[in-house]
Design a protein around this motif. Structure first.
Motif, PDB file in Angstrom:
ATOM      1  N   THR A   1     -36.673  16.214 112.268  1.00  0.00           N
ATOM      2  CA  THR A   1     -37.955  16.178 112.949  1.00  0.00           C
ATOM      3  C   THR A   1     -38.734  14.927 112.567  1.00  0.00           C
ATOM      4  OG1 THR A   1     -38.963  17.518 111.227  1.00  0.00           O
ATOM      5  CG2 THR A   1     -38.115  18.676 113.140  1.00  0.00           C
ATOM      6  N   GLY A   2     -38.605  14.463 111.331  1.00  0.00           N
ATOM      7  CA  GLY A   2     -39.286  13.239 110.922  1.00  0.00           C
ATOM      8  C   GLY A   2     -38.753  12.025 111.662  1.00  0.00           C
TER       9      GLY A   2
ATOM     10  N   ARG B   1     -39.878  12.314 115.342  1.00  0.00           N
ATOM     11  CA  ARG B   1     -41.274  11.943 115.535  1.00  0.00           C
ATOM     12  C   ARG B   1     -41.475  10.439 115.383  1.00  0.00           C
ATOM     13  NH1 ARG B   1     -44.173  16.892 112.331  1.00  0.00           N
ATOM     14  NH2 ARG B   1     -43.699  18.469 113.888  1.00  0.00           N
ATOM     15  N   ALA B   2     -40.760   9.824 114.444  1.00  0.00           N
ATOM     16  CA  ALA B   2     -40.885   8.373 114.258  1.00  0.00           C
ATOM     17  C   ALA B   2     -40.379   7.631 115.489  1.00  0.00           C
ATOM     18  CB  ALA B   2     -40.123   7.938 113.021  1.00  0.00           C
TER      19      ALA B   2
END
Length: 192
Positions: free
Chosen positions: A3-4, A7-8
């Motif tokens: 998810t990181g 999102r990035a």
């Protein structure tokens, strides 16, 4: 981690599109073009007549352009729906019997189930994820067992204990569970 990274990448793509769109708008409204700009002023066209008609005789050109753009639009739509779709319910609807009902936060049920499962004999760590819909939830459970714990006994204890307590306390008719069992990693014992 996923998810990181997701999102990035989404933030980077958004910032890039915002900067490009803002630059096009600013130059179109008469602002001086930036140094990296491809064209010289607001009256320049994006594609010249020669660029537009360059591939006119090639029968493969326009179908290829349309196919590539279609694939890009479909990928963008897939990414948008994957981003907006929730895999985990944020809350559960609980029937309280008075007709109004109540809402139980999904994370609260997950942490309560994990804490009770981790307290079972022979279980060193438990991780619980709530799946499904708000009215028909299901759980996915990972249990790490001690080396000398029988998996069948741990599964029976989890089913009779924490899973039954969660089902009864929420008032659900059923609470399907997928339980994955693993063993705690330990070093080999030396015999001297």
């Amino acid at each position: 981690m996923r998810t990181g990274v997701h999102r990035a990448l989404l933030a980077l793509a958004g910032l890039l599109l915002l900067a490009l769109g803002g630059a096009v708008l600013a130059v179109g409204l008469g602002a001086p073009p930036p140094s990296w700009w491809l064209h010289t002023g607001p009256h320049d066209v994006l594609l010249t007549r020669a660029e537009r008609t360059r591939w006119r005789d090639a029968a493969w050109w326009w179908p290829t352009v349309i196919a590539v753009l279609t694939v890009l639009v479909l990928l963008a739509l897939w990414w948008l729906t994957a981003t907006l779709r929730r895999r985990r319910p944020a809350e559960l609807l609980i029937d309280t019997g008075d007709g109004a009902g109540a809402q139980l936060r999904g994370r609260a049920l997950e942490s309560a189930l994990a804490a009770e499962a981790a307290g079972l004999e022979g279980v060193t760590h438990a991780h619980v994820v709530l799946r499904g819909r708000r009215t028909k939830p299901a759980v996915r459970v990972w249990l790490q067992l001690d080396a000398d714990t029988a998996p069948a006994e741990a599964l029976a204890a989890f089913t009779a204990g924490p899973l039954t307590h969660a089902r009864e306390s929420t008032g659900l008719a059923s609470l399907p569970a997928e339980v994955r069992l693993g063993e705690v990693k330990h070093r080999a014992e030396r015999v001297t």
